[in-house]
Design an enzyme around this catalytic site. Structure first.
Site, PDB file in Angstrom:
ATOM      1  N   ALA A  13       0.867  -1.353   0.038  1.00 11.57           N
ATOM      2  CA  ALA A  13      -0.046  -0.011  -0.019  1.00 11.57           C
ATOM      3  C   ALA A  13       0.797   1.215  -0.094  1.00 11.57           C
ATOM      4  O   ALA A  13       0.750   2.200  -0.868  1.00 11.57           O
ATOM      5  CB  ALA A  13      -0.893  -0.194   1.163  1.00 11.57           C
ATOM      6  N   ARG A  23       4.415  10.406  -9.530  1.00  9.94           N
ATOM      7  CA  ARG A  23       4.120  10.589 -11.070  1.00  9.94           C
ATOM      8  C   ARG A  23       3.076  11.687 -11.109  1.00  9.94           C
ATOM      9  O   ARG A  23       3.215  12.389 -12.442  1.00  9.94           O
ATOM     10  CB  ARG A  23       3.592   9.205 -11.574  1.00  9.94           C
ATOM     11  CG  ARG A  23       4.715   8.007 -11.790  1.00  9.94           C
ATOM     12  CD  ARG A  23       4.090   6.925 -12.703  1.00  9.94           C
ATOM     13  NE  ARG A  23       2.886   6.448 -12.300  1.00  9.94           N
ATOM     14  CZ  ARG A  23       3.138   5.415 -11.188  1.00  9.94           C
ATOM     15  NH1 ARG A  23       4.209   5.064 -10.891  1.00  9.94           N
ATOM     16  NH2 ARG A  23       2.181   4.541 -10.858  1.00  9.94           N
ATOM     17  N   CYS A  44       3.469 -13.040  -0.103  1.00  8.89           N
ATOM     18  CA  CYS A  44       2.400 -14.165  -0.961  1.00  8.89           C
ATOM     19  C   CYS A  44       3.475 -15.099  -1.253  1.00  8.89           C
ATOM     20  O   CYS A  44       3.112 -16.315  -1.546  1.00  8.89           O
ATOM     21  CB  CYS A  44       1.836 -13.519  -1.709  1.00  8.89           C
ATOM     22  SG  CYS A  44       0.968 -12.040  -1.493  1.00  8.89           S
ATOM     23  N   ASP A 311      -3.577  -3.731   4.728  1.00  5.99           N
ATOM     24  CA  ASP A 311      -4.035  -4.699   5.787  1.00  5.99           C
ATOM     25  C   ASP A 311      -4.572  -3.901   7.155  1.00  5.99           C
ATOM     26  O   ASP A 311      -5.046  -4.508   8.083  1.00  5.99           O
ATOM     27  CB  ASP A 311      -2.964  -5.724   6.172  1.00  5.99           C
ATOM     28  CG  ASP A 311      -2.867  -6.603   5.138  1.00  5.99           C
ATOM     29  OD1 ASP A 311      -3.453  -6.689   4.098  1.00  5.99           O
ATOM     30  OD2 ASP A 311      -1.858  -7.703   5.246  1.00  5.99           O
TER      31      ASP A 311
HETATM   32  C1  LIG Z   1       2.318 -15.919   4.285  1.00  2.00           C
HETATM   33  C2  LIG Z   1       1.422 -14.930   3.411  1.00  2.00           C
HETATM   34  C3  LIG Z   1       0.939 -15.307   2.332  1.00  2.00           C
HETATM   35  C4  LIG Z   1       0.060 -14.382   1.679  1.00  2.00           C
HETATM   36  N1  LIG Z   1      -0.480 -14.580   0.314  1.00  2.00           N
HETATM   37  C5  LIG Z   1      -1.392 -13.782  -0.261  1.00  2.00           C
HETATM   38  C6  LIG Z   1      -1.960 -14.016  -1.408  1.00  2.00           C
HETATM   39  O1  LIG Z   1      -1.621 -15.150  -2.056  1.00  2.00           O
HETATM   40  N2  LIG Z   1      -2.930 -13.229  -2.122  1.00  2.00           N
HETATM   41  C7  LIG Z   1      -3.272 -12.133  -1.388  1.00  2.00           C
HETATM   42  O2  LIG Z   1      -3.912 -11.214  -1.880  1.00  2.00           O
HETATM   43  N3  LIG Z   1      -2.648 -11.880  -0.179  1.00  2.00           N
HETATM   44  C8  LIG Z   1      -1.520 -12.540   0.548  1.00  2.00           C
HETATM   45  N4  LIG Z   1      -1.129 -12.430   1.432  1.00  2.00           N
HETATM   46  C9  LIG Z   1      -1.534 -10.839   2.252  1.00  2.00           C
HETATM   47  C10 LIG Z   1      -0.771  -9.823   1.672  1.00  2.00           C
HETATM   48  O3  LIG Z   1       0.648 -10.073   1.896  1.00  2.00           O
HETATM   49  C11 LIG Z   1      -1.174  -8.439   2.406  1.00  2.00           C
HETATM   50  O4  LIG Z   1      -2.296  -8.353   2.044  1.00  2.00           O
HETATM   51  C12 LIG Z   1      -0.004  -7.337   1.994  1.00  2.00           C
HETATM   52  O5  LIG Z   1       1.071  -7.480   2.188  1.00  2.00           O
HETATM   53  C13 LIG Z   1      -0.703  -5.886   2.594  1.00  2.00           C
HETATM   54  O6  LIG Z   1       0.159  -4.991   2.294  1.00  2.00           O
HETATM   55  P1  LIG Z   1       0.142  -3.827   3.309  1.00  2.00           P
HETATM   56  O7  LIG Z   1       1.178  -2.659   2.404  1.00  2.00           O
HETATM   57  O8  LIG Z   1      -1.049  -3.169   3.762  1.00  2.00           O
HETATM   58  O9  LIG Z   1       1.086  -4.244   4.592  1.00  2.00           O
HETATM   59  P2  LIG Z   1       2.420  -4.932   4.569  1.00  2.00           P
HETATM   60  O10 LIG Z   1       2.588  -5.608   3.687  1.00  2.00           O
HETATM   61  O11 LIG Z   1       2.264  -5.513   6.026  1.00  2.00           O
HETATM   62  O12 LIG Z   1       3.452  -3.645   4.796  1.00  2.00           O
HETATM   63  C14 LIG Z   1       3.371  -2.842   5.902  1.00  2.00           C
HETATM   64  C15 LIG Z   1       4.631  -2.109   6.164  1.00  2.00           C
HETATM   65  O13 LIG Z   1       4.688  -1.083   7.271  1.00  2.00           O
HETATM   66  C16 LIG Z   1       5.870  -1.149   8.053  1.00  2.00           C
HETATM   67  N5  LIG Z   1       5.242  -0.598   9.219  1.00  2.00           N
HETATM   68  C17 LIG Z   1       4.482  -1.077  10.434  1.00  2.00           C
HETATM   69  N6  LIG Z   1       4.394  -0.214  11.180  1.00  2.00           N
HETATM   70  C18 LIG Z   1       5.170   0.899  11.018  1.00  2.00           C
HETATM   71  C19 LIG Z   1       5.476   1.754  11.845  1.00  2.00           C
HETATM   72  N7  LIG Z   1       4.958   2.191  13.105  1.00  2.00           N
HETATM   73  N8  LIG Z   1       6.415   2.754  11.218  1.00  2.00           N
HETATM   74  C20 LIG Z   1       7.057   2.580  10.270  1.00  2.00           C
HETATM   75  N9  LIG Z   1       6.769   1.376   9.503  1.00  2.00           N
HETATM   76  C21 LIG Z   1       5.891   0.342   9.926  1.00  2.00           C
HETATM   77  C22 LIG Z   1       5.946  -2.797   8.308  1.00  2.00           C
HETATM   78  O14 LIG Z   1       7.461  -3.046   8.788  1.00  2.00           O
HETATM   79  C23 LIG Z   1       5.910  -3.112   6.580  1.00  2.00           C
HETATM   80  O15 LIG Z   1       6.991  -3.058   6.034  1.00  2.00           O
HETATM   81  C24 LIG Z   1      -0.423 -13.013   2.245  1.00  2.00           C
HETATM   82  C25 LIG Z   1       0.269 -12.654   3.437  1.00  2.00           C
HETATM   83  C26 LIG Z   1       1.072 -13.667   3.994  1.00  2.00           C
HETATM   84  C27 LIG Z   1       1.804 -13.299   5.421  1.00  2.00           C
END
Ligand SMILES: Cc1cc2nc3c(=O)[nH]c(=O)nc-3n(C[C@H](O)[C@H](O)[C@H](O)COP(=O)(O)OP(=O)(O)OC[C@H]3O[C@@H](n4cnc5c(N)ncnc54)[C@H](O)[C@@H]3O)c2cc1C
Length: 480
Positions: A13, A23, A44, A311
């Protein structure tokens, strides 16, 4: 000069938002704070890395820090945002070096993701017990399951990796028996991965069928496949305790035969995730479904100029129109990108979610979308009626044709399609996208039955399994 667009979290995200913003608004600054060292990674892909199908951890990375910098994004790794002052429009930041400072923002995006919830189990400090919600853990699991003299350190070929943790796990005697606690999609993927690493795998699930969100028909077929491939599936078997001091030794679980303990030397707890919202504590931010940050159709929170995505955020459910929390990859990327555009001056809705998900366990594929369970449908005010059919995936005479189960769920009063699931070994999962599109378009079951879906023997029978299911469900609706 204006203050920057500040993004917290450098994965799906956060970086989607920052990239789109740059961009669209090349003259404005964007700062991304990431508390860890990893950025732009694919959670994933972790099960497939552990299985060995993906050779190197670097294969799971998308953008490198220098590529992010080339995009004009000011990325600060090792910077944790610990608080937000929505009146002063600042965030409080702490670095891994022990510094702290405040950063002003014009707009703020919280894209902090979630963390593994462990339920009553404590995996910390127990060797061989893991959750799977970070890249360092994936590297550690990969090292742990290898014999010490067979471990290839080049597998974890990323400078961000916690090398000390990897080395420690690599030095331990390889496990023979693994327990996976939780039969959700990650549990199923990990069962396959660990069988691929030649472990004896036991999968424990609290309720009567694994993949509960996918419905019973899917759960049964995937269980049969796991069983055929050597996984022992324990359903209605709530795990009560991880046994072991220092290193995991067993799994205590309940079941039809009462309490039992299975000796294991590895455990993976996959019982769900929790949204990371602590940095907003005390700000007056509204939380919603699943404890995630409540957002509107543009990803805005109730705090001025503060957005949330991925998430850690709620979204609107495509079927119910209500708030929902379903942490999935596209949801995060899509919302991030839309918010990047909105903050740059082009208001863009983040899109609705239907919980569209696909998974495979060995040769069995499955998909689900919308409201699959009766309880969820009733809670949303629908009167669910369902049919499950088994139909061929291709023309019967064409090699590779295989039985495909399709379950469709409709609202009895309106005939509207509200959910569905699919299982089968022959390209079944991706067929769920037809249903996802139908849900997004608010189609009724008669409309689904009249869809002009493609036919040629290698791809589908004349009547695609979804059309067969719609026909049968229509019959049921007509008969009511
Ligand atoms: C094993 C596994 C398999 C998966 N497989 C699938 C799949 O097949 N299909 C699917 O749709 N989804 C899948 N997912 C879910 C998908 O990976 C997540 O929905 C996605 O990564 C969410 O992205 P995000 O950017 O919201 O959060 P994240 O990827 O969790 O990134 C959040 C980032 O914020 C950082 N952060 C957190 N708090 C702070 C703070 N206070 N200050 C600074 N940085 C911070 C963290 O370190 C992290 O790098 C899977 C997840 C897992 C764990």
């Amino acid at each position: 000069m204006s203050d920057p667009f500040v993004v917290v979290g450098a994965d799906a995200a956060g970086l989607s938002a920052a990239s789109k913003f740059r961009r669209e608004a090349p003259d404005r600054d964007v700062v991304v704070f990431e508390m860890g060292q990893w950025i732009s990674y694919a959670y994933c892909g972790m099960p497939y890395f552990i299985e060995g199908r993906v050779e190197r951890m670097s294969n799971l990375l998308s953008l490198s820090p220098s590529e992010v910098a080339d995009r004009g994004i000011d990325l600060r790794r090792g910077h944790k945002v610990v608080g937000v002052d929505p009146d002063a429009k600042t965030v409080a930041v702490e670095t891994t070096e022990g510094d702290s400072f405040e950063q002003a923002y014009d707009d703020l995006l919280v894209a902090t993701g979630g963390r593994a919830s462990t339920g009553p189990f404590d995996v910390h400090g127990v060797d061989g017990a893991f959750t799977l919600h970070n890249m360092d853990t994936a590297a550690a699991i990969d090292a742990y399951v290898a014999e010490p003299d067979a471990y290839d350190p080049d597998r974890a070929d990323v400078s961000a990796v916690d090398r000390e943790r990897v080395d420690r796990n690599a030095a331990m005697e390889a496990p023979e028996t693994a327990a996976i606690v939780g039969g959700g999609y990650v549990g199923v993927e990990m069962a396959e991965a660990l069988v691929g690493r030649e472990l004896d795998v036991h999968l424990f699930h609290r309720s009567g069928h694994i993949l509960s969100d996918f419905g019973e028909a899917v759960g049964e077929r995937v269980e049969t496949e796991l069983d055929a491939k050597g996984v022992t599936v324990h359903t209605s078997a709530p795990v009560e305790e991880l046994v072991g001091d220092g290193r995991i030794e067993g799994i205590a679980f309940g079941g039809a035969d009462g309490a039992e303990t299975l000796p294991v030397d590895m455990a993976i707890v996959g019982v769900g995730i929790r949204p990371n919202t602590e940095l907003l504590d005390g700000t007056g931010v509204e939380l919603g479904a699943g404890g995630a940050v409540r957002t509107d159709e543009y990803g805005r929170t109730n705090l001025p100029d503060v957005y949330a995505a991925g998430d850690c955020a709620t979204a609107v459910h495509a079927v119910t129109g209500e708030e929902a929390w379903m942490p999935l990859g596209l949801t995060a990327n899509r919302a991030g990108r839309a918010i990047g555009a909105t903050v740059a001056g082009d208001p863009s809705p983040v899109g609705e979610i239907a919980g569209t998900a696909v998974v495979k366990g060995f040769d069995m594929e499955a998909g689900r979308v919308g409201l699959v369970g009766d309880e969820a449908a009733r809670e949303a005010g629908f009167d669910p009626v369902r049919e499950t059919v088994t139909a061929g995936s291709r023309s019967g005479y064409y090699p590779g044709a295989a039985p495909t189960d399709v379950t469709l769920v409709a609202d009895r009063d309106t005939g509207r399609l509200i959910g569905g699931s699919i299982a089968g070994p022959d390209r079944a999962a991706i067929r769920i996208n037809t249903l996802a599109t139908a849900l997004e378009a608010d189609m009724t079951v008669p409309e689904v039955e009249r869809l002009d879906l493609a036919y040629a023997p290698p791809f589908s029978p004349v009547w695609d399994p979804i059309l067969v299911a719609a026909k049968v469900l229509n019959g049921t609706l007509d008969g009511d």
